[in-house]
Design a protein around this motif. Structure first.
Motif, mmCIF file in Angstrom:
data_model
loop_
_atom_site.group_PDB
_atom_site.id
_atom_site.type_symbol
_atom_site.label_atom_id
_atom_site.label_comp_id
_atom_site.label_asym_id
_atom_site.label_seq_id
_atom_site.Cartn_x
_atom_site.Cartn_y
_atom_site.Cartn_z
ATOM 1 N N PRO A 83 43.415 40.019 30.835
ATOM 2 C CA PRO A 83 42.196 39.260 31.129
ATOM 3 C C PRO A 83 41.043 40.241 31.354
ATOM 4 O O PRO A 83 41.238 41.329 31.893
ATOM 5 N N GLY A 85 36.705 40.514 32.383
ATOM 6 C CA GLY A 85 35.387 39.975 32.703
ATOM 7 C C GLY A 85 34.341 40.816 32.000
ATOM 8 O O GLY A 85 34.227 40.792 30.775
ATOM 9 N N ALA A 86 33.604 41.619 32.786
ATOM 10 C CA ALA A 86 32.538 42.432 32.197
ATOM 11 C C ALA A 86 32.962 43.883 31.996
ATOM 12 O O ALA A 86 32.167 44.698 31.522
ATOM 13 N N GLY A 87 34.191 44.227 32.399
ATOM 14 C CA GLY A 87 34.690 45.588 32.156
ATOM 15 C C GLY A 87 34.050 46.652 33.031
ATOM 16 O O GLY A 87 34.054 47.831 32.693
ATOM 17 N N THR A 88 33.537 46.259 34.209
ATOM 18 C CA THR A 88 32.922 47.255 35.111
ATOM 19 C C THR A 88 33.913 47.765 36.156
ATOM 20 O O THR A 88 33.536 48.519 37.058
ATOM 21 N N GLY A 89 35.170 47.343 36.058
ATOM 22 C CA GLY A 89 36.169 47.698 37.062
ATOM 23 C C GLY A 89 36.312 49.203 37.227
ATOM 24 O O GLY A 89 36.052 49.986 36.305
ATOM 25 N N ALA A 148 27.887 46.518 44.343
ATOM 26 C CA ALA A 148 26.742 47.285 43.829
ATOM 27 C C ALA A 148 26.558 47.031 42.332
ATOM 28 O O ALA A 148 25.481 47.234 41.786
ATOM 29 N N SER A 149 27.609 46.556 41.680
ATOM 30 C CA SER A 149 27.551 46.227 40.247
ATOM 31 C C SER A 149 27.104 44.783 40.028
ATOM 32 O O SER A 149 27.389 44.207 38.982
ATOM 33 N N SER A 154 31.131 40.278 36.488
ATOM 34 C CA SER A 154 31.265 38.817 36.392
ATOM 35 C C SER A 154 31.888 38.242 37.662
ATOM 36 O O SER A 154 32.637 38.920 38.373
ATOM 37 N N ASN A 158 34.916 39.648 39.857
ATOM 38 C CA ASN A 158 34.753 39.807 41.317
ATOM 39 C C ASN A 158 35.887 39.093 42.053
ATOM 40 O O ASN A 158 36.422 39.607 43.038
ATOM 41 N N THR A 161 39.269 40.935 41.599
ATOM 42 C CA THR A 161 39.381 42.184 42.363
ATOM 43 C C THR A 161 39.080 41.980 43.844
ATOM 44 O O THR A 161 39.097 42.945 44.606
ATOM 45 N N GLY A 164 34.155 43.659 47.099
ATOM 46 C CA GLY A 164 33.360 43.790 48.313
ATOM 47 C C GLY A 164 31.910 43.970 47.907
ATOM 48 O O GLY A 164 31.506 43.576 46.814
ATOM 49 N N GLU A 214 44.105 40.735 40.375
ATOM 50 C CA GLU A 214 43.835 41.649 39.255
ATOM 51 C C GLU A 214 44.367 41.140 37.910
ATOM 52 O O GLU A 214 44.834 41.922 37.080
ATOM 53 N N VAL A 220 41.499 33.067 35.756
ATOM 54 C CA VAL A 220 40.575 32.131 36.411
ATOM 55 C C VAL A 220 39.614 31.585 35.367
ATOM 56 O O VAL A 220 38.952 32.357 34.650
ATOM 57 N N GLU A 427 38.245 47.917 47.918
ATOM 58 C CA GLU A 427 37.607 46.850 47.145
ATOM 59 C C GLU A 427 37.781 46.978 45.634
ATOM 60 O O GLU A 427 37.564 46.008 44.919
ATOM 61 N N ASN A 464 48.726 40.965 32.053
ATOM 62 C CA ASN A 464 48.345 42.273 32.604
ATOM 63 C C ASN A 464 49.531 43.082 33.150
ATOM 64 O O ASN A 464 49.486 43.568 34.294
HETATM 65 C C1 LIG Z 1 28.068 51.028 39.203
HETATM 66 C C2 LIG Z 1 29.232 50.264 39.757
HETATM 67 C C3 LIG Z 1 29.179 49.855 41.083
HETATM 68 C C4 LIG Z 1 30.260 49.121 41.628
HETATM 69 N N1 LIG Z 1 30.173 48.718 42.923
HETATM 70 C C5 LIG Z 1 31.166 47.959 43.445
HETATM 71 C C6 LIG Z 1 31.077 47.483 44.782
HETATM 72 O O1 LIG Z 1 30.117 47.725 45.506
HETATM 73 N N2 LIG Z 1 32.110 46.725 45.250
HETATM 74 C C7 LIG Z 1 33.183 46.433 44.464
HETATM 75 O O2 LIG Z 1 34.083 45.729 44.939
HETATM 76 N N3 LIG Z 1 33.283 46.882 43.206
HETATM 77 C C8 LIG Z 1 32.315 47.628 42.671
HETATM 78 N N4 LIG Z 1 32.416 48.081 41.388
HETATM 79 C C9 LIG Z 1 33.616 47.782 40.602
HETATM 80 C C10 LIG Z 1 33.531 46.514 39.724
HETATM 81 O O3 LIG Z 1 32.200 46.199 39.389
HETATM 82 C C11 LIG Z 1 34.206 45.338 40.418
HETATM 83 O O4 LIG Z 1 35.590 45.593 40.546
HETATM 84 C C12 LIG Z 1 34.001 44.000 39.711
HETATM 85 O O5 LIG Z 1 34.509 42.970 40.541
HETATM 86 C C13 LIG Z 1 34.686 43.918 38.343
HETATM 87 O O6 LIG Z 1 34.171 42.792 37.661
HETATM 88 P P1 LIG Z 1 34.223 42.719 36.067
HETATM 89 O O7 LIG Z 1 33.677 41.402 35.661
HETATM 90 O O8 LIG Z 1 33.574 43.892 35.460
HETATM 91 O O9 LIG Z 1 35.792 42.737 35.833
HETATM 92 P P2 LIG Z 1 36.679 43.614 34.833
HETATM 93 O O10 LIG Z 1 36.435 45.055 35.047
HETATM 94 O O11 LIG Z 1 36.522 43.091 33.458
HETATM 95 O O12 LIG Z 1 38.134 43.231 35.360
HETATM 96 C C14 LIG Z 1 38.568 43.629 36.633
HETATM 97 C C15 LIG Z 1 39.971 43.067 36.886
HETATM 98 O O13 LIG Z 1 39.902 41.661 36.966
HETATM 99 C C16 LIG Z 1 40.708 41.026 35.976
HETATM 100 N N5 LIG Z 1 39.948 39.851 35.544
HETATM 101 C C17 LIG Z 1 38.671 39.798 35.086
HETATM 102 N N6 LIG Z 1 38.295 38.525 34.874
HETATM 103 C C18 LIG Z 1 39.357 37.743 35.215
HETATM 104 C C19 LIG Z 1 39.598 36.339 35.223
HETATM 105 N N7 LIG Z 1 38.678 35.456 34.838
HETATM 106 N N8 LIG Z 1 40.813 35.895 35.643
HETATM 107 C C20 LIG Z 1 41.769 36.753 36.044
HETATM 108 N N9 LIG Z 1 41.598 38.091 36.041
HETATM 109 C C21 LIG Z 1 40.404 38.580 35.638
HETATM 110 C C22 LIG Z 1 40.939 42.087 34.924
HETATM 111 O O14 LIG Z 1 42.175 41.909 34.253
HETATM 112 C C23 LIG Z 1 40.953 43.350 35.769
HETATM 113 O O15 LIG Z 1 42.225 43.542 36.337
HETATM 114 C C24 LIG Z 1 31.383 48.830 40.822
HETATM 115 C C25 LIG Z 1 31.409 49.251 39.491
HETATM 116 C C26 LIG Z 1 30.367 49.956 38.959
HETATM 117 C C27 LIG Z 1 30.433 50.376 37.518
#
Ligand SMILES: Cc1cc2nc3c(=O)[nH]c(=O)nc-3n(C[C@H](O)[C@H](O)[C@H](O)COP(=O)(O)OP(=O)(O)OC[C@H]3O[C@@H](n4cnc5c(N)ncnc54)[C@H](O)[C@@H]3O)c2cc1C
Length: 469
Positions: A83, A85-89, A148-149, A154, A158, A161, A164, A214, A220, A427, A464
């Motif tokens: 799965p 979302g936006a790949g910022t993990g 912070a992202s 997405s 959020n 993961t 926070g 995760e 979701v 977090e 996953n």
């Molecule tokens: C500059 C920067 C700052 C950041 N700051 C913070 C911060 O302050 N706090 C923090 O907690 N994190 C932070 N992060 C990390 C990241 O942004 C978070 O973990 C965010 O929640 C990931 O969201 P995403 O949409 O990019 O998910 P993804 O990276 O795409 O996926 C994250 C995880 O969630 C799973 N997933 C995604 N969507 C779904 C879904 N719909 N159903 C089930 N599983 C799913 C994926 O399989 C993966 O395991 C930061 C990252 C960056 C690059």
């Protein structure tokens, strides 16, 4: 770039063909060099670029029914699903191999409902966190979790993961803002967990189980999240100190005061120096450590005065910042630091009970001397979550991989956090990157229970696999 097809690709292509046949109009990208951006998250981008593999197959569903069909077929054919979302993990949780299928939520972006009277929004998982808050502004409401992202990640990511953020000092992490979820399970079934009502204790709390899982237990496809009124006022207060140690001791003064700020962020001396070098600021001229605070709500003047009294008494030089300077300081917190591209480095996400933060910072010098590394950290001090950056100079003798001492230093720091009652990840999650550290924290029996839960709802390990537990 042409891609040599292996047996793994051929079975994935069988999956793509069959899904295209079963679901009319479903958007699918075949595995290719063009899908490599789906093979990594923010933490694993460099490794993915270096290994030169083609990307995975990618399904871009626009409805929950399409997610169900895509997952059901994967389980039928023995294909595994990542799965996304936006790949910022920052833990490698969304990394995918060429023989896997990524289900991306990037087209599931509807804000289905906003209810000011229930104080909830119902959203699809691909909604970007900041977009939800822009949508809520005219209602006078906001969604509190603010990683912070926030402008690139997405809501689904959020939730997966349990992200926070800065304001969780007062408003809690993502879990505290999620009431109900629609989740597609590995067999393709869709369940709704939780309640739209604020209270609700019928059955086991599966919502809490899915939040932070995760992507290993389900995908979701819809979330009902809690909203709050936008505070009548927000103000930024800074407190500069003469040393990192003095600053970390200042944190206790906030806890012991009657004020509960929305955000409390701490910067040690090297972190301030990093921001100055990277962003052209002069923060070090104001001090050697900084506590950056946001207060909000009614009585903002009284809150600022009480904080100033508490922090001045422990050596803080306190300023209530102008609105413009406040915005600038929070921008610097989010994106002011640079990564040392000319050095080896590892970032961490440890958390400790907040009273123990001074001891973590105090442990840095001995680790630096023992492993020949430099350590600095900013922290979400309001909830004891640190982001240490451990760096080591490159030498001509180094190969393609960092020296072992860098990872050893990082592992020792994790052990320091654990010895203080803390955790390996506050977090960002375990993903692929922190599984060995997680084993230092969780007992064998506890890990067995987690694997048993996974096996009960995903016996074929479709979702996953190899992540989180
Ligand atoms: C500059 C920067 C700052 C950041 N700051 C913070 C911060 O302050 N706090 C923090 O907690 N994190 C932070 N992060 C990390 C990241 O942004 C978070 O973990 C965010 O929640 C990931 O969201 P995403 O949409 O990019 O998910 P993804 O990276 O795409 O996926 C994250 C995880 O969630 C799973 N997933 C995604 N969507 C779904 C879904 N719909 N159903 C089930 N599983 C799913 C994926 O399989 C993966 O395991 C930061 C990252 C960056 C690059």
């Amino acid at each position: 770039m042409t891609t040599q097809l292996t047996e793994e690709h051929i079975s994935i292509q069988g999956y793509v063909r069959e899904l295209t046949r079963r679901v009319e109009g479903i958007e699918i990208l075949e595995p290719s060099a063009g899908t490599t951006r789906y093979s990594h998250d923010a933490a694993t981008a460099k490794t993915a670029a270096a290994n030169g593999k083609p990307g995975p197959a990618v399904v871009l569903p626009t409805t929950a029914a399409e997610v169900q069909a895509a997952v059901k077929l994967a389980t039928e054919l023995g294909v595994t699903v990542v799965p996304r979302g936006a790949g910022t993990g920052l833990s490698g949780g969304a990394t995918a191999q060429p023989d896997q299928v990524v289900i991306s939520t990037e087209k599931l972006t509807a804000i289905i409902e906003v209810s000011p009277l229930d104080e909830v929004a119902v959203v699809e998982p691909g909604v970007i966190n900041a977009d939800l808050n822009k949508h809520l502004e005219p209602f006078g409401l906001f969604y509190a979790p603010d990683p912070a992202s926030f402008d690139i990640s997405s809501i689904g990511g959020n939730i997966a993961t349990n992200a926070g953020g800065l304001r969780c000092a007062k408003y809690g992490v993502t879990r505290e803002s999620v009431l109900s979820l629609d989740v597609v399970l590995a067999d393709g079934s869709l369940i709704t967990v939780g309640h739209r009502s604020i209270k609700g204790v019928t059955g086991l709390d599966l919502t809490s189980l899915f939040v932070g899982s995760e992507g290993i237990l389900g995908i979701v496809t819809r979330a009902t999240v809690r909203l709050r009124p936008i505070p009548v006022a927000r103000k930024t207060v800074s407190a500069f100190f003469n040393s990192t140690a003095e600053g970390t001791n200042g944190l206790a003064a906030i806890t012991l005061s009657p004020v509960r700020p929305a955000a409390i962020e701490f910067f040690d001396t090297p972190s301030l120096a990093n921001i100055d070098a990277h962003s052209g600021t002069a923060l070090r001229e104001r001090g050697a450590a900084l506590i950056l605070i946001e207060i909000d709500g009614y009585g903002i003047g009284d809150q600022a005065a009480d904080l100033a009294t508490a922090l001045s008494a422990v050596g803080g030089r306190v300023t209530v910042e102008s609105d413009d300077d406040g915005v600038r300081l929070w921008e610097l917190r989010r994106s002011g630091r640079g990564l040392p591209q000319d050095k080896w480095y590892i970032g961490e996400d440890i958390a400790v009970p907040k009273s123990q933060l001074p001891k973590v910072y105090a442990a840095f010098p001995a680790l630096e001397a023992r492993f020949g590394v430099d350590i600095s950290a900013v922290s979400h001090a309001g909830d004891g979550n640190l982001h240490p950056l451990i760096t080591k100079d490159k030498t001509p003798d180094d190969g393609a991989n960092p020296p072992a001492s860098l990872l050893e230093a990082a592992t020792e720091l994790v052990k320091v956090a654990l010895s203080l009652g803390g955790t390996v990840t506050g977090e960002h999650g375990v993903g692929t990157i922190k599984r060995e550290w997680a084993a230092l924290e969780l007992s064998e029996r506890s890990r067995e229970v987690q694997h048993a839960i996974k096996a009960a709802i995903d016996p074929q390990q479709t979702l996953n696999p190899g992540k989180a537990i």
